[in-house]
Design an enzyme around this catalytic site. Structure first.
Site, PDB file in Angstrom:
ATOM      1  N   CYS A 104      -9.881  82.133  18.452  1.00 14.19           N
ATOM      2  CA  CYS A 104      -8.758  81.229  18.157  1.00 14.19           C
ATOM      3  C   CYS A 104      -8.312  80.470  19.411  1.00 14.19           C
ATOM      4  CB  CYS A 104      -7.607  82.052  17.571  1.00 14.19           C
ATOM      5  SG  CYS A 104      -6.064  81.152  17.393  1.00 14.19           S
ATOM      6  N   CYS A 107      -4.507  80.500  20.059  1.00 12.59           N
ATOM      7  CA  CYS A 107      -4.100  81.829  20.533  1.00 12.59           C
ATOM      8  C   CYS A 107      -4.280  81.925  22.046  1.00 12.59           C
ATOM      9  CB  CYS A 107      -4.925  82.924  19.868  1.00 12.59           C
ATOM     10  SG  CYS A 107      -4.736  83.031  18.080  1.00 12.59           S
TER      11      CYS A 107
END
Length: 179
Positions: A104, A107
């Site tokens: 991600c 993230c």
């Protein structure tokens, strides 16, 4: 969830070429170029150029720019499905949990912000990271449908949820509500 766009700039760092197919009448190759932009917070942009050689010297820029996240280091303890109850639900202090995954990009973009907040609020808040790929039961139980998702727990009860890569000020405001 916040939307992110990578800008197309002249590639500056790594360049590689790979021949895909070759025949007596011609060959097809793809050249991939990468650039790491300082304002992209560690994201790497990839642009692919395709060319058909022999009779035609036409190069085509593949439509779109692909964003890839680079690895980041974290000093925040990990929580998983088996340690969730003891570390989060039975904690004496408020708990900040970052639901993330290694693939991600957003993230990884907020990872330095979360690390900074963990240092700033040490002793007042407990900070944990939960890898949603390795521990899928807990995110499912709390309805995590996109990452990054931040949840704040007080006395074992979910009090706040922040979805997406948000600013440091947004996260700090959420933390300050429970001090």
């Amino acid at each position: 969830m916040a939307a992110y766009t990578c800008t197309s700039r002249p590639p500056i760092s790594i360049r590689s070429e790979m021949r895909i197919a070759s025949s007596p009448t011609g060959s097809f190759s793809t050249r991939q170029m990468f650039s790491v932009l300082p304002e992209s917070s560690g994201l790497r942009t990839r642009v692919s150029l395709s060319s058909l050689s022999k009779n035609s010297r036409v190069s085509r820029l593949r439509r779109g720019v692909i964003c890839e996240a680079q690895d980041t280091a974290t000093g925040i303890p990990v929580v998983n499905d088996s340690t969730w109850d003891s570390l989060v639900l039975k904690a004496d202090e408020p708990v900040f949990v970052d639901f993330w995954a290694p693939w991600c990009g957003p993230c990884k973009m907020i990872d330095p912000i979360v690390n900074e907040l963990a240092q700033k609020y040490a002793g007042q808040f407990k900070f944990y990271k939960l890898n949603t790929d390795e521990s899928p039961a807990t995110p499912g139980q709390y309805g995590v449908r996109s990452i990054p998702t931040i949840m704040i727990f007080v006395n074992g009860e979910k009090k706040d949820t922040i979805i997406g890569a948000v600013s440091k000020d947004t996260l700090a405001t959420s933390i300050n509500k429970f001090l």
